[in-house]
Structure formats: C-alpha cells, structure tokens
Design an enzyme around this catalytic site. Structure first.
Site, PDB file in Angstrom:
ATOM      1  CG  ASP A  59     -31.240  -0.068  -8.656  1.00  0.00           C
ATOM      2  OD1 ASP A  59     -31.060  -0.565  -9.780  1.00  0.00           O
ATOM      3  OD2 ASP A  59     -31.718   1.075  -8.476  1.00  0.00           O
ATOM      4  CB  THR A 119     -37.837   6.616 -16.221  1.00  0.00           C
ATOM      5  OG1 THR A 119     -36.992   6.630 -15.072  1.00  0.00           O
ATOM      6  CG2 THR A 119     -38.781   5.445 -16.146  1.00  0.00           C
TER       7      THR A 119
END
Ligand code: C5P
Length: 233
Positions: A59, A119
């Site tokens: 990631d 987010t």
C-alpha cells in the site's frame, strides 16, 4: 469474486512484523504493508513475508508522472506482490502506465487498485482546498470509472462507498475497504466504520483490518472471528 480479510501490518520494524506473523501457525493471512514499514524495512520485508507464503498488498499509493510511476511499478512487479495501488488523482495516463509497468513477462500482474478520495478528506476540504465542486459520492464514482477505464482491477474505498462503486463499475470491479470494526470494539481514529458482516453485505470484496486484530489480546482469535463474520459459515 474472491473475498478475503487483509491484516494491516502497521508495525515500524521487520522484527515486530515477523514476530506477529509467527503467531499464525494455520492459515497464512493476506497482509498489507504500508509506507511506514516499507520505508523502514525496505523490499527485504516484502521478500521475507512472501517467502513465508502470505499474499501481500503493498500500500504505497503512488502518485507521480506516468513515466516515473510506470518504472516504479516495473520494479515492484519483480517483488511478486499481489496487490498495489496508486492515487486515481494521478489521472488515466498515470494509471495506464502503472498497469503497463506491473505486467510481468509471463503475462501475470499484481492486482492494481486506485485510491479514489482518501477517507480522511472531508467533502468540505475537497471543495475548498482541492476546488472539486462535485459531491463526494460523485467524485468517488467518477474516479472509480477512470480507474476502470485505465485498466485498474478495482479501488480502495470506504465500505460505505462500495455499493456505489459496484453500481458505477460493475460487480467484477474489486472493492477493498478499510475502516472495519467489530460491533464491540473501539473505533480508534476511524470515523466511518462498519462491521465485517455489514461490509460484505455492502459490497466489499476484501476488508483491511488493522488494530482490531493487531492490538487484540489474541490476534489469531480476532483474525478468525473476522474471517467468520466476513465470509460467513
Ligand atoms: O487499524 P485500522 O483497522 O484502522 O487500520 C486500517 C488500515 O487501512 C491502516 O493501514 C490505514 O492506513 C489503512 N487505510 C485506511 N483508510 C483509507 C486508506 C487506508 O484506514 N482510506
């Protein structure tokens, strides 16, 4: 469609990471490593985890000019990672370059995911600082469509957005969703959370779970609970 629980290995050293993985003597969990561990332990930690038989999501959220991202992905493809990601904000040519760079000589490729909007970005900041006047759901759907057009396999998004993404891009477009908590566990710093079972209902293909497993008194039991709630049975 494959479905699995991905444990976020948010540790700051190789030793802590490998000691944690030593706990898992049965099923080898799918794991995610991010910038902190990769920048401290480098590609060796990826090789060590892969050698133990885990699937791995790297990631690193690449975002640069297409040439740079394409070449970086070529290097990462040799690490035999299973999933990697880029920011969809890098635009379609950058995501296309990433997809091309990831193709191995034998024709296989890691699953390429795009981050739509983080987010942590509020709709208010997206309007005021990024000058994006569309709503958050419109933005997430447009970015997901761009990712699909560029050859990405799916997106990382909130479980609250997974259904929207499936509507926009079809059922085979993969959704990987963090922000997962058991009904009885602490939210920590996550604001918009869902339980594993609700996330599955909402259209998540893979859930990313960190502290509810890594900080549990019995991480293996917490992982198994998560698998059971997410996959059923
Ligand atoms: O401990 P927790 O379950 O909150 O960990 C969630 C993981 O997912 C962390 O590695 C975090 O960086 C990552 N993540 C997230 N929200 C995003 C993207 C990634 O929580 N939008």
């Amino acid at each position: 469609m494959a479905a699995d629980v991905i444990i976020a290995l948010d540790f700051d050293s190789a030793d802590k990471t490998l000691s944690f993985l030593d706990l898992f003597s049965g099923r080898k969990p799918f794991v995610k490593i991010g910038m902190e561990l990769y920048y401290s332990a480098g590609p060796d930690i990826v090789r060590a985890i892969k050698a133990r038989g885990h699937r791995l999501f790297l990631d690193l959220k690449l975002h640069d000019i297409p040439n740079t991202v394409g070449k970086a992905m070529r290097v990462l493809s040799r690490l035999d990672v299973d999933m990697v990601n880029v920011h969809a904000a890098g635009t379609i040519p950058m995501m296309e370059a990433a997809a091309a760079g990831l193709k191995r000589e034998d024709g296989t490729s890691a699953l390429l995911l795009a981050v739509t909007q983080l987010t942590s970005t509020s709709e208010e900041r997206m309007h005021k600082e990024l000058l994006i006047s569309a709503t958050m759901p419109e933005t997430v759907m447009a970015y997901a469509r761009n990712a699909k057009a560029a050859g990405c396999a799916g997106v990382v998004c909130s479980p609250l957005e997974a259904a929207l993404v499936k509507d926009a891009c079809g059922p085979d477009f993969v959704t990987v969703t963090p922000g997962i908590r058991f009904a009885d566990s602490a939210a920590d710093d996550q604001a918009r959370i869902m339980t594993p079972a609700k996330a599955r209902e909402a259209g998540s293909d893979y859930i990313v779970v960190g502290r509810p497993i890594t900080a549990a008194s019995d991480p293996v039991a917490a992982y198994e609970r998560c698998l059971k709630e997410f996959l059923g049975g």
